[in-house]
Scaffold this motif. Structure first.
Motif, mmCIF file in Angstrom:
data_model
loop_
_atom_site.group_PDB
_atom_site.id
_atom_site.type_symbol
_atom_site.label_atom_id
_atom_site.label_comp_id
_atom_site.label_asym_id
_atom_site.label_seq_id
_atom_site.Cartn_x
_atom_site.Cartn_y
_atom_site.Cartn_z
ATOM 1 N N ASP A 1 6.861 5.808 8.280
ATOM 2 C CA ASP A 1 5.754 4.716 8.700
ATOM 3 C C ASP A 1 6.414 3.245 8.394
ATOM 4 O O ASP A 1 6.072 2.485 8.698
ATOM 5 N N ARG A 2 7.733 2.754 7.212
ATOM 6 C CA ARG A 2 8.717 2.033 7.667
ATOM 7 C C ARG A 2 9.283 1.914 8.405
ATOM 8 O O ARG A 2 8.777 0.497 9.022
ATOM 9 N N SER B 1 -0.578 16.800 20.916
ATOM 10 C CA SER B 1 -3.079 15.960 20.365
ATOM 11 C C SER B 1 -2.260 16.052 19.028
ATOM 12 O O SER B 1 -3.656 15.407 18.622
ATOM 13 N N ASN B 2 -1.837 16.026 18.615
ATOM 14 C CA ASN B 2 -1.922 15.225 16.868
ATOM 15 C C ASN B 2 -2.519 14.212 16.866
ATOM 16 O O ASN B 2 -2.092 13.111 17.109
ATOM 17 N N VAL B 3 -3.209 13.984 15.326
ATOM 18 C CA VAL B 3 -3.484 12.066 15.203
ATOM 19 C C VAL B 3 -3.381 12.459 13.773
ATOM 20 O O VAL B 3 -3.421 13.364 12.569
ATOM 21 N N ALA B 4 -2.419 11.284 13.066
ATOM 22 C CA ALA B 4 -1.922 11.453 11.426
ATOM 23 C C ALA B 4 -2.795 10.631 11.235
ATOM 24 O O ALA B 4 -3.262 9.432 11.378
ATOM 25 N N PHE B 5 -3.795 11.335 9.748
ATOM 26 C CA PHE B 5 -3.872 9.659 8.759
ATOM 27 C C PHE B 5 -3.218 9.953 7.211
ATOM 28 O O PHE B 5 -2.584 10.653 6.495
ATOM 29 N N PHE B 6 -3.859 9.201 6.430
ATOM 30 C CA PHE B 6 -2.781 8.952 5.345
ATOM 31 C C PHE B 6 -4.317 9.493 4.531
ATOM 32 O O PHE B 6 -5.089 8.978 3.881
ATOM 33 N N THR B 7 -3.122 10.240 3.396
ATOM 34 C CA THR B 7 -4.187 11.140 2.681
ATOM 35 C C THR B 7 -3.957 11.215 1.327
ATOM 36 O O THR B 7 -4.903 11.651 0.799
ATOM 37 N N ILE C 1 0.609 -1.308 -0.040
ATOM 38 C CA ILE C 1 -0.293 0.196 0.100
ATOM 39 C C ILE C 1 0.956 1.154 -0.031
ATOM 40 O O ILE C 1 0.418 2.225 -1.099
ATOM 41 N N ASN C 2 2.131 1.335 0.314
ATOM 42 C CA ASN C 2 3.311 2.547 0.665
ATOM 43 C C ASN C 2 4.207 1.871 0.576
ATOM 44 O O ASN C 2 5.027 2.016 1.406
ATOM 45 N N PRO C 3 4.700 1.807 -0.633
ATOM 46 C CA PRO C 3 5.964 1.211 -0.656
ATOM 47 C C PRO C 3 7.066 2.621 -0.963
ATOM 48 O O PRO C 3 8.328 2.299 -0.828
ATOM 49 N N ASP D 1 -1.620 8.244 -3.939
ATOM 50 C CA ASP D 1 -1.307 6.903 -4.102
ATOM 51 C C ASP D 1 -1.578 5.541 -3.488
ATOM 52 O O ASP D 1 -1.235 5.286 -3.644
ATOM 53 N N VAL D 2 -1.157 6.163 -1.912
ATOM 54 C CA VAL D 2 -1.667 5.490 -1.209
ATOM 55 C C VAL D 2 -2.707 4.464 -1.367
ATOM 56 O O VAL D 2 -2.857 3.642 -1.394
ATOM 57 N N LEU D 3 -3.933 5.977 -1.134
ATOM 58 C CA LEU D 3 -5.466 4.973 -0.822
ATOM 59 C C LEU D 3 -5.678 4.400 -2.321
ATOM 60 O O LEU D 3 -6.448 3.270 -2.627
ATOM 61 N N SER D 4 -5.308 4.687 -3.322
ATOM 62 C CA SER D 4 -5.187 4.015 -5.164
ATOM 63 C C SER D 4 -4.479 2.294 -4.950
ATOM 64 O O SER D 4 -5.704 1.753 -5.577
#
Length: 374
Positions: free
Chosen positions: A225-226, A123-129, A106-108, A132-135
């Motif tokens: 992320d790795r 209090s940060n919260v992280a998301f993948f947006t 998903i995220n090479p 390329d990742v979502l596709s």
């Protein structure tokens, strides 16, 4: 939530009616179908996606869990804990293999997640947006289904009951009425049943909360992320070792002696995790792996204690009843997540303190579980 219901259904209805191996086959087919259905509903509503990928996976996983817990025991009746620990350990070991693989699929390119705006640094919260990742998610679902199918097929072919006419090796009665009659006549009138239920419930709350929130907290500390996927792989390996360790310990020591120690170590780790993480990321990882190494031992310890305390002919029924604790646990997890992570209110300090409290309560309750008669 569906896991507890499927535990009850498989242990009390499906296995008494058709046998453990057919229940295993049905659960395996359902498990493989979950990512395939998810591939087709990714653009549908969140509720449809949650059912296909979440509920269906949870239901099928527990339809598989009880058969793979009791079938191998029929071959090794004198080493119940070790056998249960080894067989259930596969669930934990999967994280070591699949977490890095999912990241590669998903995220090479190791694209970092984006943090929510208007949040303080604490209090940060992280998301993948990233598009390329979502596709890559739809294709990853099909790869997952293919891998699951090939690996599970081998397991189903090898997982066979010992059909010797020995009363200590019989694992189902093929009598639904008789199964429920035994459940109401013996376990539900025994205090040990409720203490085992509560031990599983409390330890599963801790494990479920950590599973659902460790990555969000880790990404606050390190957005690579790795590296986080490596930490996730370590979680899976510790999950695996925890079940093996629990199986070997329950064969050697009494339930009421080892479970309080396990929960004491876990409670201390959770209580110090927030402050250690602020000072040293590797220290946080060590404590996280310690929690995983302790918590998931209940997946081998509690079933082994059930098999020892109650009639083997109805062990799946009792396991299914205690497995209903999963539903109660995940309802509690939903409540706790709404309390500590509601909108902009991210309260990891209070979260870790409450997890330490749940672990401590499990340790105290486990002291009252009686040992099986010799």
């Amino acid at each position: 939530i569906a896991q507890g219901l499927s535990n009850l259904l498989s242990g009390s209805v499906i296995i008494p009616m058709v046998g453990a191996r057919k229940c295993l086959l049905f659960g395996s087919m359902l498990f493989v179908s979950a990512p395939i259905l998810t591939y087709f509903v990714l653009d549908e509503s969140v509720s449809v996606l949650a059912f296909c990928y979440g509920s269906l996976s949870g239901i099928s996983a527990n339809l598989i869990m009880i058969p793979i817990t009791v079938i191998p025991v029929t071959w090794f009746p004198n080493s119940k804990g070790k056998v249960v620990g080894i067989t259930t350990g596969g669930f934990g070991l999967s994280g070591l293999f699949f977490n890095p693989l999912y990241t590669y699929l998903i995220n090479p390119d190791n694209i970092p997640p984006e943090k929510l705006e208007n949040q303080t640094d604490s209090s940060n919260v992280a998301f993948f947006t990233s598009p390329d990742v979502l596709s890559r998610i739809p294709t990853a679902m099909l790869y997952m289904a293919a891998m699951y199918a090939s690996m599970i097929a081998v397991g189903v072919l090898l997982c066979v009951e010992n059909n010797k006419p020995d009363e200590h090796q019989t694992i189902h009665s093929k009598d639904i009425k008789g199964s429920f009659k035994y459940l109401f006549k013996s376990p539900l009138r025994s205090r040990d049943y409720y203490f085992l239920f509560l031990t599983r419930y409390l330890m599963l709350v801790v494990g479920g909360c950590m599973l659902s929130n460790w990555k969000a907290f880790s990404l606050q500390l390190n957005d690579n992320d790795r590296i986080i996927s490596i930490v996730g792989g370590g979680n899976g390996f510790c999950n695996f070792l925890s079940r093996i360790l629990g199986g070997f310990l329950i064969d050697r020591f009494q339930f009421c002696h080892i479970v309080p120690v396990i929960n004491g170590i876990m409670s201390a780790s959770l209580l110090s995790m927030y402050w250690v993480s602020a000072a040293w990321f590797p220290g946080f990882v060590i404590l996280l792996w310690t929690v995983y190494l302790m918590d998931f031992s209940h997946f081998s310890i509690v079933p082994t204690q059930v098999i020892r305390l109650y009639d083997m002919n109805y062990s799946t029924t009792v396991l299914g009843g205690i497995g209903f604790a999963d539903t109660c646990s995940y309802l509690t997890i939903i409540l706790l997540n709404n309390v500590y992570f509601n909108g902009s209110e991210i309260q990891f300090l209070q979260f870790f303190i409450s997890m330490a409290g749940f672990a401590a309560m499990a340790g105290v309750i486990s002291l009252f579980v009686r040992s099986p008669p010799k």
